[in-house]
Design an enzyme around this catalytic site. Structure first.
Site, PDB file in Angstrom:
ATOM      1  N   ASP A  22     -20.853  -0.131 -26.590  1.00  0.00           N
ATOM      2  CA  ASP A  22     -19.869  -0.165 -25.354  1.00  0.00           C
ATOM      3  C   ASP A  22     -18.553  -0.683 -25.604  1.00  0.00           C
ATOM      4  O   ASP A  22     -18.315  -1.834 -26.134  1.00  0.00           O
ATOM      5  CB  ASP A  22     -20.416  -0.741 -24.059  1.00  0.00           C
ATOM      6  CG  ASP A  22     -22.191  -0.452 -24.228  1.00  0.00           C
ATOM      7  OD1 ASP A  22     -22.613   0.313 -24.823  1.00  0.00           O
ATOM      8  OD2 ASP A  22     -22.407  -1.089 -23.255  1.00  0.00           O
TER       9      ASP A  22
HETATM   10  N1  DQQ Z   1     -25.247  -1.658 -23.459  1.00  0.00           N
HETATM   11  C1  DQQ Z   1     -25.811  -1.087 -22.391  1.00  0.00           C
HETATM   12  C2  DQQ Z   1     -25.230  -2.037 -21.202  1.00  0.00           C
HETATM   13  C3  DQQ Z   1     -25.633  -3.215 -22.128  1.00  0.00           C
HETATM   14  C4  DQQ Z   1     -25.074  -3.022 -23.348  1.00  0.00           C
HETATM   15  C5  DQQ Z   1     -25.138   0.348 -22.234  1.00  0.00           C
HETATM   16  C6  DQQ Z   1     -25.703  -3.973 -24.374  1.00  0.00           C
HETATM   17  O1  DQQ Z   1     -25.928  -1.872 -20.196  1.00  0.00           O
HETATM   18  O2  DQQ Z   1     -24.905  -4.478 -21.372  1.00  0.00           O
HETATM   19  O3  DQQ Z   1     -24.939   1.049 -23.410  1.00  0.00           O
HETATM   20  O4  DQQ Z   1     -25.340  -3.796 -25.443  1.00  0.00           O
END
Ligand code: DQQ
Length: 541
Positions: A22
């Site tokens: 992300d």
């Molecule tokens: N990636 C998820 C989120 C979290 C993060 C979404 C963890 O919910 O915070 O891809 O790497």
């Protein structure tokens, strides 16, 4: 990582090696853009406690790596730092809220500040001593395994900050919890969530922001409210891995949001109908634009990821605004990306008839690293196929009627990463037009990866969606950003986006990689304009 890297992107953001997911905490501070991201510095998989990678830029195109940050520092993030967002506090002071994993692997919300506000690169951060600032308690009924991803905060005239946290409850109700604070440190959970929706599962990475009505393309800062404004609530659906959004009204008296367009489930509008997740916007006050960043995961096997030494890229930052109709958002690659277009050679074509069944080469450019803009005019509607009302799933329709399946009006579009006229390997981005029972035209836009690679271990799912255009009155436009292992397409006046990851085995070197305009329909179509540029390499990692 090894030196032979046919799939490494030249102008899509990625770190030098290892796992990225992300985008986190994007912001503009003292003339410098900041991008953080979920990162595993130790391998190509999402393993162990993630930290935040950090890069800075003056144009959102060329990036300079900065030191890793949000490393385990106190109990609140001892087992990792998950996603979060930045807010610029009064006095031009950035703050970041993110999800930490505490000693029990419970999800808690953590507040971080820059160590030195005189450093425009914000290289070093520290965690506020009071952390965590939001956390599950026996009273608040929060499930500590689905409670994460704080948004950028906004402030209303009552002087209180608001922030959303994604959450899921019993029976899979998804919701965006609302918290309020006067000082950004002490947060109180509001009695009602900003919005919730049944059986939608966990809402990851919520995003909530204002957009202008009436087709005004300008962005708005997150705290602005007013009569000319609608609000967008986007969430990343953990179950289906799609970024869906709704457009609606924000009642600031009740602190409640009501969508007019869209649902928080998979049948809603999506930012992107391909491989695209965990996106986030920020307000660019210098350009007065709202910018959208997203993550495109690999479609290759873990063995192949290990071989190339990296996994995951970000999509090209997109300017985002509300369409004049009010029915959907419009997205377009930021204009700075055009600085990478090579001045020569450029391939240009105007007013050319593309005969049914023909393949027309776009020659002379670097086809594996290109930006192509093309618009088609429909010449005759005689051969248009009938639309079957049972075709409710456009993605399925795209995979049943792929680029090689002959039709009446379409498929026509671009064949990228093509090795030769023999069609051993190609990725096709195209339109196909049908006529429905009410005599309205249905336009389907697809990205067909089924023949994208001779390597059988890749995920070659085909993507697509219906687009809201009238093909009789308007030209059908297509822009495709091609970058070694990614094909990012913008169709039909910027109304549909599809990102695909592809790993050609033949069409990888300069000589073997070709680009064609194709028409596999019976009817001819006209190219009203086509420009294709080779793209320069951005300086990234
Ligand atoms: N990636 C998820 C989120 C979290 C993060 C979404 C963890 O919910 O915070 O891809 O790497």
């Amino acid at each position: 990582p090894p030196s032979n890297q046919p799939y490494r992107t030249a102008y899509h953001f990625q770190p030098r090696k290892n796992w990225i997911n992300d985008p986190n905490g994007p912001m503009l501070f003292k003339g410098i853009y900041h991008l953080f991201y979920q990162y595993n510095p130790n391998g190509v998989k999402l393993r162990g406690p993630p930290v935040w990678g950090h890069s800075t830029s003056k144009d959102l195109v060329n990036w300079m790596p900065q030191p890793l940050t949000m490393e385990p520092e106190m109990a609140a993030n001892i087992n990792g730092s998950w996603s979060g967002s930045a807010t610029i506090l009064p006095g031009n002071k950035p703050a970041i809220l993110f999800t930490g994993l505490d000693p029990n692997y419970e999800q808690v919300q953590v507040l971080a500040y820059p160590k030195d506000l005189n450093d425009p690169y914000l290289k070093e951060w520290f965690l506020a001593p009071k952390n965590p600032v939001m956390f599950p308690t026996p009273q608040n009924q929060i499930n500590a395994t689905s409670y994460r991803d704080p948004t950028t905060a906004w402030m209303l005239p009552d002087g209180n900050w608001r922030v959303l946290i994604g959450k899921s409850k019993r029976r899979q109700r998804g919701l965006s919890l609302l918290y309020r604070s006067r000082d950004f440190v002490h947060w109180v959970k509001a009695k009602h969530p900003l919005y919730s929706y049944e059986r939608s599962g966990m809402w990851e990475c919520p995003d909530f922001f204002p957009v202008y009505k009436n087709g005004n393309t300008m962005g708005i800062d997150t705290s602005v409210i007013g009569p000319n404004i609608k609000h967008v609530l986007k969430v990343s659906l953990d179950v289906s891995k799609h970024d869906v959004y709704t457009i609606g009204g924000y009642d600031t008296k009740k602190d409640a949001y009501t969508p007019d367009v869209g649902f928080m489930n998979d049948s809603s509008l999506r930012y992107d109908y391909g491989k695209y997740y965990a996106s986030k916007t920020f307000y660019d006050g210098a350009k007065k634009e709202r910018i959208l960043l997203g993550w495109a995961n690999e479609s290759s096997s873990e063995e192949d990821d290990a071989k190339k030494g990296w996994s995951g890229i970000h999509t090209i930052p997109r300017t985002i605004w509300l369409d004049k109709s009010g029915n959907q958002l419009i997205q377009w690659p930021i204009s700075n990306i055009e600085k990478l277009r090579q001045k020569s050679p450029v391939f240009k074509l105007y007013g050319k008839l593309i005969k049914g069944g023909s393949l027309n080469e776009v020659s002379g450019i670097t086809a594996a690293q290109a930006d192509v803009e093309i618009s088609f005019k429909i010449k005759d509607l005689e051969n248009v196929e009938k639309f079957d009302a049972s075709w409710t799933n456009p993605q399925l329709l795209c995979s049943q009627k792929g680029g090689s399946v002959k039709g009446g009006l379409g498929p026509f579009g671009l064949m990228t990463f093509q090795a030769s006229k023999g069609l051993e390997e190609y990725t096709a981005v195209f339109f196909r037009i049908f006529k429905a029972y009410d005599n309205k035209y249905v336009v389907l836009m697809c990205s067909d990866q089924s023949r994208s690679s001779l390597n059988p271990t890749n995920d070659k799912t085909t993507y697509g969606s219906f687009v809201d255009v009238n093909p009789v009155r308007e030209d059908l436009s297509l822009r495709v950003l091609i970058d070694h292992s990614v094909v990012e397409s913008f169709g039909a006046k910027r109304k549909e986006c599809v990102t695909a990851r592809v790993y050609p085995t033949l069409a990888i070197n300069e000589k073997a990689c070709n680009l064609y305009v194709f028409n596999n329909g019976k009817s001819d179509v006209e190219i009203t304009g086509l420009t294709a540029w080779s793209m320069k390499k951005a300086s990234i990692a």
